[in-house]
Design an enzyme around this catalytic site. Structure first.
Site, PDB file in Angstrom:
ATOM      1  N   GLU A   7      16.331 -54.889  -8.200  1.00 21.97           N
ATOM      2  CA  GLU A   7      15.001 -54.028  -7.928  1.00 21.97           C
ATOM      3  C   GLU A   7      14.183 -54.426  -6.418  1.00 21.97           C
ATOM      4  O   GLU A   7      14.022 -53.307  -6.112  1.00 21.97           O
ATOM      5  CB  GLU A   7      14.279 -54.292  -9.033  1.00 21.97           C
ATOM      6  CG  GLU A   7      13.182 -53.172  -8.908  1.00 21.97           C
ATOM      7  CD  GLU A   7      12.440 -53.000 -10.255  1.00 21.97           C
ATOM      8  OE1 GLU A   7      11.245 -52.166 -10.209  1.00 21.97           O
ATOM      9  OE2 GLU A   7      12.671 -53.748 -11.360  1.00 21.97           O
ATOM     10  N   GLY A  52      10.310 -48.883  -9.435  1.00 23.58           N
ATOM     11  CA  GLY A  52      11.342 -49.000 -10.424  1.00 23.58           C
ATOM     12  C   GLY A  52      10.852 -48.388 -11.740  1.00 23.58           C
ATOM     13  O   GLY A  52       9.821 -48.683 -12.552  1.00 23.58           O
ATOM     14  N   HIS A 110      26.366 -58.537 -15.264  1.00 24.17           N
ATOM     15  CA  HIS A 110      26.666 -59.925 -14.675  1.00 24.17           C
ATOM     16  C   HIS A 110      28.169 -60.108 -14.817  1.00 24.17           C
ATOM     17  O   HIS A 110      28.606 -60.172 -15.801  1.00 24.17           O
ATOM     18  CB  HIS A 110      25.991 -60.981 -15.714  1.00 24.17           C
ATOM     19  CG  HIS A 110      24.537 -60.828 -15.557  1.00 24.17           C
ATOM     20  ND1 HIS A 110      23.587 -60.812 -14.472  1.00 24.17           N
ATOM     21  CD2 HIS A 110      23.620 -60.068 -16.586  1.00 24.17           C
ATOM     22  CE1 HIS A 110      22.345 -60.717 -14.882  1.00 24.17           C
ATOM     23  NE2 HIS A 110      22.316 -60.058 -16.282  1.00 24.17           N
ATOM     24  N   HIS A 131      21.470 -41.554  -4.607  1.00 27.02           N
ATOM     25  CA  HIS A 131      20.709 -40.331  -4.673  1.00 27.02           C
ATOM     26  C   HIS A 131      19.427 -40.402  -4.119  1.00 27.02           C
ATOM     27  O   HIS A 131      18.643 -41.414  -4.581  1.00 27.02           O
ATOM     28  CB  HIS A 131      20.549 -39.857  -5.913  1.00 27.02           C
ATOM     29  CG  HIS A 131      19.772 -38.502  -6.182  1.00 27.02           C
ATOM     30  ND1 HIS A 131      20.106 -37.091  -5.990  1.00 27.02           N
ATOM     31  CD2 HIS A 131      18.494 -38.482  -6.690  1.00 27.02           C
ATOM     32  CE1 HIS A 131      19.271 -36.518  -6.008  1.00 27.02           C
ATOM     33  NE2 HIS A 131      18.328 -37.219  -6.464  1.00 27.02           N
ATOM     34  N   GLY A 145      16.424 -38.064  -3.820  1.00 26.09           N
ATOM     35  CA  GLY A 145      15.753 -36.997  -4.166  1.00 26.09           C
ATOM     36  C   GLY A 145      14.060 -36.999  -3.984  1.00 26.09           C
ATOM     37  O   GLY A 145      13.679 -38.129  -3.399  1.00 26.09           O
ATOM     38  N   ARG A 195      11.793 -36.750  -5.998  1.00 20.87           N
ATOM     39  CA  ARG A 195      11.086 -37.362  -7.333  1.00 20.87           C
ATOM     40  C   ARG A 195      11.714 -38.850  -7.781  1.00 20.87           C
ATOM     41  O   ARG A 195      11.072 -39.510  -8.242  1.00 20.87           O
ATOM     42  CB  ARG A 195      10.791 -36.426  -8.152  1.00 20.87           C
ATOM     43  CG  ARG A 195       9.952 -35.204  -7.767  1.00 20.87           C
ATOM     44  CD  ARG A 195       9.471 -34.426  -8.994  1.00 20.87           C
ATOM     45  NE  ARG A 195       8.744 -33.362  -8.577  1.00 20.87           N
ATOM     46  CZ  ARG A 195       8.468 -32.265  -8.972  1.00 20.87           C
ATOM     47  NH1 ARG A 195       8.947 -32.121 -10.138  1.00 20.87           N
ATOM     48  NH2 ARG A 195       7.801 -31.383  -8.780  1.00 20.87           N
TER      49      ARG A 195
END
Length: 126
Positions: free
Chosen positions: A46, A66, A73, A90, A92, A94
């Site tokens: 993240e 996020g 794993h 991707h 985009g 939004r």
């Protein structure tokens, strides 16, 4: 101190097309059986995806946060250095989705793969 400082996560690269972070395996990253806690892989994923997504934004106005992380794993690690490499699937207006691969640097073994989805939102006022 934030979480990344606490764990010793270092940013090696953060662009809109690739982000790389790494962390040395220490006792504070391990679960009771002496291997890296699976949550560390997800933190790396993240973090890398967020850094990359935000590198392509004017973060004075918008930020990527996020909304979903899926981590698989593949291999346990007890020592060495973990490196996460994130690339966008991707981007985009939004939503962004990033693929992240985490490797143990010494063996170059793939230890986990993650898909991270981020939402682009207005930066909150402080």
């Amino acid at each position: 101190m934030n979480l990344l400082e606490l764990l010793g996560v270092k940013t090696l690269r953060a662009t809109a097309t690739e982000a790389i972070v790494e962390v040395a395996v220490t006792a504070k990253l391990k679960q009771p059986f002496g291997i890296v806690h699976g949550g560390v892989n997800t933190i790396l994923a993240e973090t890398a995806a967020s850094l990359g997504a935000n590198a392509g934004l004017d973060t004075t106005v918008q930020v990527a946060v996020g909304v979903n992380v899926e981590t698989h794993h593949l291999y346990t690690v007890a020592q060495g250095t973990l490196r996460a490499n994130a690339k966008p699937l991707h981007t985009g207006r939004r939503l962004q989705t990033w693929q992240v691969e985490v490797y143990e640097q010494g063996s170059q073994r793939l230890t986990s793969v993650s898909t991270v989805t981020l939402m682009i939102t207005t930066r909150p006022q402080e």
